[in-house]
Design an enzyme around this catalytic site. Structure first.
Site, mmCIF file in Angstrom:
data_model
loop_
_atom_site.group_PDB
_atom_site.id
_atom_site.type_symbol
_atom_site.label_atom_id
_atom_site.label_comp_id
_atom_site.label_asym_id
_atom_site.label_seq_id
_atom_site.Cartn_x
_atom_site.Cartn_y
_atom_site.Cartn_z
ATOM 1 N N ASP A 1 39.767 70.847 -7.645
ATOM 2 C CA ASP A 1 38.918 71.723 -6.831
ATOM 3 C C ASP A 1 38.070 70.924 -5.837
ATOM 4 O O ASP A 1 37.246 71.482 -5.116
ATOM 5 C CB ASP A 1 38.043 72.626 -7.709
ATOM 6 C CG ASP A 1 36.978 71.854 -8.470
ATOM 7 O OD1 ASP A 1 36.992 70.599 -8.421
ATOM 8 O OD2 ASP A 1 36.123 72.497 -9.112
ATOM 9 N N ASP B 1 19.778 63.360 -16.346
ATOM 10 C CA ASP B 1 18.828 63.472 -15.226
ATOM 11 C C ASP B 1 18.195 64.853 -15.333
ATOM 12 O O ASP B 1 18.879 65.872 -15.174
ATOM 13 C CB ASP B 1 19.614 63.322 -13.916
ATOM 14 C CG ASP B 1 18.719 63.071 -12.717
ATOM 15 O OD1 ASP B 1 17.551 63.496 -12.744
ATOM 16 O OD2 ASP B 1 19.211 62.472 -11.739
ATOM 17 N N ASP C 1 37.545 63.829 -9.735
ATOM 18 C CA ASP C 1 37.866 65.250 -9.887
ATOM 19 C C ASP C 1 39.147 65.399 -10.711
ATOM 20 O O ASP C 1 40.207 64.949 -10.290
ATOM 21 C CB ASP C 1 38.036 65.855 -8.485
ATOM 22 C CG ASP C 1 38.559 67.285 -8.548
ATOM 23 O OD1 ASP C 1 38.321 67.957 -9.573
ATOM 24 O OD2 ASP C 1 39.197 67.718 -7.564
ATOM 25 N N ASP D 1 33.944 66.056 -11.994
ATOM 26 C CA ASP D 1 33.603 66.862 -13.166
ATOM 27 C C ASP D 1 33.596 66.015 -14.434
ATOM 28 O O ASP D 1 33.923 64.829 -14.398
ATOM 29 C CB ASP D 1 34.609 68.018 -13.289
ATOM 30 C CG ASP D 1 36.041 67.538 -13.098
ATOM 31 O OD1 ASP D 1 36.409 66.520 -13.724
ATOM 32 O OD2 ASP D 1 36.789 68.149 -12.279
ATOM 33 N N GLU E 1 11.105 58.947 -12.139
ATOM 34 C CA GLU E 1 11.233 58.759 -10.697
ATOM 35 C C GLU E 1 9.878 59.081 -10.090
ATOM 36 O O GLU E 1 9.466 60.238 -10.045
ATOM 37 C CB GLU E 1 12.314 59.678 -10.118
ATOM 38 C CG GLU E 1 12.622 59.303 -8.681
ATOM 39 C CD GLU E 1 12.954 60.477 -7.799
ATOM 40 O OE1 GLU E 1 13.550 60.281 -6.749
ATOM 41 O OE2 GLU E 1 12.593 61.623 -8.165
ATOM 42 N N HIS F 1 21.589 57.914 -5.300
ATOM 43 C CA HIS F 1 22.213 59.014 -4.563
ATOM 44 C C HIS F 1 21.357 59.534 -3.407
ATOM 45 O O HIS F 1 21.781 60.424 -2.689
ATOM 46 C CB HIS F 1 22.494 60.159 -5.537
ATOM 47 C CG HIS F 1 21.219 60.711 -6.101
ATOM 48 N ND1 HIS F 1 20.438 60.005 -6.995
ATOM 49 C CD2 HIS F 1 20.561 61.860 -5.867
ATOM 50 C CE1 HIS F 1 19.365 60.708 -7.277
ATOM 51 N NE2 HIS F 1 19.405 61.838 -6.616
ATOM 52 N N ASP F 2 20.132 59.023 -3.255
ATOM 53 C CA ASP F 2 19.248 59.486 -2.174
ATOM 54 C C ASP F 2 19.149 58.486 -1.031
ATOM 55 O O ASP F 2 18.504 58.766 -0.019
ATOM 56 C CB ASP F 2 17.818 59.676 -2.694
ATOM 57 C CG ASP F 2 17.682 60.853 -3.633
ATOM 58 O OD1 ASP F 2 18.484 61.793 -3.535
ATOM 59 O OD2 ASP F 2 16.748 60.833 -4.461
ATOM 60 N N ASP G 1 13.265 63.429 -13.031
ATOM 61 C CA ASP G 1 13.255 63.626 -11.590
ATOM 62 C C ASP G 1 11.858 64.008 -11.082
ATOM 63 O O ASP G 1 11.224 64.915 -11.632
ATOM 64 C CB ASP G 1 14.244 64.753 -11.236
ATOM 65 C CG ASP G 1 14.362 64.961 -9.745
ATOM 66 O OD1 ASP G 1 14.869 64.045 -9.075
ATOM 67 O OD2 ASP G 1 13.934 66.022 -9.250
ATOM 68 N N ASN H 1 40.509 68.437 -11.785
ATOM 69 C CA ASN H 1 41.284 69.681 -11.700
ATOM 70 C C ASN H 1 41.618 70.111 -10.273
ATOM 71 O O ASN H 1 42.061 71.229 -10.044
ATOM 72 C CB ASN H 1 40.546 70.812 -12.425
ATOM 73 C CG ASN H 1 39.188 71.098 -11.800
ATOM 74 O OD1 ASN H 1 38.757 70.368 -10.891
ATOM 75 N ND2 ASN H 1 38.536 72.150 -12.242
HETATM 76 O O1 TEU Z 1 14.086 62.865 -5.266
HETATM 77 C C1 TEU Z 1 12.677 62.911 -5.147
HETATM 78 C C2 TEU Z 1 12.181 62.381 -3.857
HETATM 79 O O2 TEU Z 1 12.770 62.585 -2.830
HETATM 80 C C3 TEU Z 1 10.904 61.630 -3.874
HETATM 81 O O3 TEU Z 1 10.525 61.350 -5.164
HETATM 82 C C4 TEU Z 1 10.989 60.379 -3.038
HETATM 83 O O4 TEU Z 1 12.244 59.772 -3.164
HETATM 84 C C5 TEU Z 1 9.999 59.302 -3.431
HETATM 85 O O5 TEU Z 1 8.764 59.829 -3.658
HETATM 86 C C6 TEU Z 1 9.944 58.217 -2.352
HETATM 87 O O6 TEU Z 1 8.660 57.796 -2.073
HETATM 88 C C7 TEU Z 1 14.621 63.570 -6.341
HETATM 89 C C8 TEU Z 1 16.131 63.474 -6.375
HETATM 90 O O7 TEU Z 1 16.516 62.127 -6.565
HETATM 91 C C9 TEU Z 1 16.711 64.102 -5.140
HETATM 92 O O8 TEU Z 1 18.106 63.995 -5.084
HETATM 93 C C10 TEU Z 1 16.302 65.561 -5.146
HETATM 94 O O9 TEU Z 1 16.725 66.182 -3.957
HETATM 95 C C11 TEU Z 1 14.793 65.732 -5.288
HETATM 96 O O10 TEU Z 1 14.249 64.937 -6.342
HETATM 97 C C12 TEU Z 1 14.467 67.160 -5.624
HETATM 98 O O11 TEU Z 1 14.831 67.427 -6.947
HETATM 99 CA CA CA Z 2 36.723 69.386 -10.392
#
Ligand code: TEU
Ligand code: CA
Length: 545
Positions: free
Chosen positions: A26, A99, A22, A30, A254, A317-318, A200, A24
């Site tokens: 907040d 992304d 970050d 960024d 993905e 990130h998931d 995505d 700035n």
């Molecule tokens: O994730 C998509 C998702 O959750 C599925 O594709 C799942 O992970 C997969 O089919 C497992 O079998 C993406 C992003 O990475 C996530 O952060 C978002 O919340 C989601 O899409 C919605 O945009």
């Molecule tokens: Ca910031």
């Protein structure tokens, strides 16, 4: 002009911008923050940064809910900041991967606001609207994040489809106008200097004809019949023909729920779709299992080697941090983090490193649910308790699986808030930042960070590690995963103890001449013939000289 298959030689680093740095105060990472850390990334040796979604968004799902595809999320900065970021990356020869979320928009996107306003609005057909079945939704599809994938909109008395949050209505890709909009948006970004696209949830864009009920009950994700459809492939081929074929751009889809065989439909170079996809079969192992891992990578390689390519990762990130879920974030923190690094960076396919992985960041365990931010996991936890699950068990599962574990701020130093922000971070910092942080690891020659650096440099200097064949070595072993990476110039033998146990292992048909290229313990045997006891999580990369 770069070769069109440059994507095979790069190492990608995923930046979850809001948790990176970050600038700035907040409390939210960024673009100027990313720029400030580009030298750090260059020094690490990576080639491409994948930026989490940065288009304008109300952030119900941290940018995966876009309300304007041609504007920048205000938390990230301005369009000027974005352009400067591209310029600064170019200076350092770092490529930028965007992304892009094309399966759905935010419900605050003007298209959706219009679409929901009346049945005969010209944008009505941009989304997927259906009448209910009596009192029930149009079919039995479930959303990843909520119960039903359908929400009734009072205004017109019809339901709209959303595979994710109800604030993320799915676009109707069978509508040609929607596809045209998307192609022009993508070109707009490519012209701004984007070199790569992470697409995505792209496996959901084509909905099956007639929207039939799901065959698999109870979220058996691997079996669902409404993703990875023929329609999806048709649209991706059109997208390739209309846009991708005209740019030297790297693509990764993905796409959950694929097998090594079905993946070919996406990545067979003669089908003109994508360069590679993410698959998740290795992520959902209960426990790391060497024989499983061996068969897994063998199957993917065998299926894709001829006309495809693969993507290798353990964190994003998931997902929970892999060192916590599959490795050992305690006693063998350093050793197991390095073991995973070795795996990811020596396999066949493009490696993806998720921010913080290179310093061994771990899952977090906050005291209260109020410290968590991700609505998806909180909702699932609350639902589980409501449906009678034992609250202790539900909490344990939540801690294990929630997406915020990977989203706590990047740990730069032992200063307040890990040096991530001078303000109040949008999500709390993992308290272990005092020990686990970039500054500490820079100073320590034996750190995880310095190991990543050496390993990335090794991969980049080696034709065999980048593009050579992958051959499982020897026979199945309960703890050791062994394989060769080989081409006409070089031959590597990679030996990984995927366990916290001492393990005896002898490379059988090896006689002499193999030297240690890199490994994760001090005083490891320099020759393959010397010592055959592997310490916990010990890995050794030998090269045939
Ligand atoms: O994730 C998509 C998702 O959750 C599925 O594709 C799942 O992970 C997969 O089919 C497992 O079998 C993406 C992003 O990475 C996530 O952060 C978002 O919340 C989601 O899409 C919605 O945009
Ligand atoms: Ca910031």
């Amino acid at each position: 002009m770069r070769n069109s298959d440059w994507f095979k030689d790069v190492v990608v680093y995923q930046i979850y911008t809001r948790s990176f740095f970050d600038s700035n105060g907040d409390g939210i990472g960024d673009f100027p923050g990313v720029i400030a850390k580009l030298d750090y990334l260059k020094d690490l040796g990576i080639d491409v940064i994948w930026l989490s979604p940065f288009c304008k968004s109300p952030n119900h799902d941290n940018g995966y809910d876009i309300s304007d595809y041609r504007d920048i999320m205000k938390e990230c900065g301005t369009m000027g900041d974005f352009e400067l970021l591209i310029e600064e990356c170019k200076k350092r020869d770092i490529k930028v991967m965007m992304d892009l979320v094309m399966n759905h928009t935010s419900n605050e996107h003007p298209w959706f606001i219009e679409s929901r306003s009346s049945i005969d609005n010209p944008k009505r057909d941009y989304y997927i609207w259906r009448k209910g079945r009596g009192e029930n939704p149009p079919n039995n599809w479930e959303s990843y994040f909520e119960d039903s994938a359908w929400t009734l909109d009072e205004k017109t008395g019809e339901y709209y489809l959303h595979h994710f949050f109800k604030s993320q209505p799915d676009l109707n890709w069978s509508n040609k106008e929607v596809r045209e909009e998307m192609y022009s948006i993508i070109e707009w970004w490519l012209k701004k200097g984007i070199d790569g696209l992470r697409l995505d949830a792209i496996h959901h864009i084509g909905k099956p004809q007639g929207l039939p009920d799901a065959l698999a009950p109870e979220k058996e994700w691997e079996k669902l019949n409404y993703r990875n459809t023929d329609e999806t492939h048709e649209y991706i081929q059109e997208f390739h023909q209309r846009v991708l074929s005209r740019y030297n751009v790297m693509t990764v889809g993905e796409t959950g729920g694929n097998t090594p065989e079905s993946a070919r439909l996406y990545v067979d170079s003669e089908r003109n779709e994508l360069n590679m996809i993410f698959h998740f079969g290795h992520i959902f192992m209960e426990k790391l299992d060497a024989p499983f891992v061996r068969d897994y990578y063998k199957n993917w390689y065998t299926s894709l080697r001829e006309r495809g390519w693969d993507a290798n990762f353990f964190s994003n990130h998931d997902l929970p941090r892999h060192i916590s879920s599959l490795g050992d974030d305690n006693k063998y923190h350093r050793e197991s983090a390095k073991a995973f690094a070795t795996l990811i960076l020596t396999l066949w396919g493009t490696p993806y490193i998720y921010q913080g992985e290179e310093i061994g960041m771990t899952n977090v365990c906050f005291e209260s649910i109020d410290d968590y931010r991700d609505g998806a996991c909180k909702q699932q936890y609350e639902l589980a308790v409501k449906n009678g699950k034992d609250p202790d068990k539900a909490w344990k599962d939540f801690i294990k699986t929630n997406r915020d574990s990977a989203r706590t701020p990047m740990q730069w130093s032992s200063e307040k808030n890990a040096g991530f922000t001078r303000g109040k971070p949008w999500i709390k910092v993992n308290p272990n930042y005092i020990n686990i942080n970039v500054e500490n690891e820079k100073r320590d020659g034996d750190s995880i960070l310095n190991y990543y650096k050496k390993l990335i440099a090794l991969r980049k200097s080696s034709s065999a590690l980048k593009r050579g064949d992958f051959k499982p070595y020897g026979s199945h072993h309960p703890k050791i995963f062994a394989f060769n990476r080989e081409d006409k110039n070089e031959n590597f033998l990679i030996l990984l103890n995927l366990s916290g146990d001492m393990v005896e292992y002898r490379a059988e048909d090896i006689e002499q001449g193999w030297e240690l290229a890199i490994g994760n313990y001090n005083n490891q045997p320099q020759s393959l013939l010397e010592d055959n006891i592997f310490k916990p999580w010990e890995v050794r990369v030998y090269i045939d000289v």
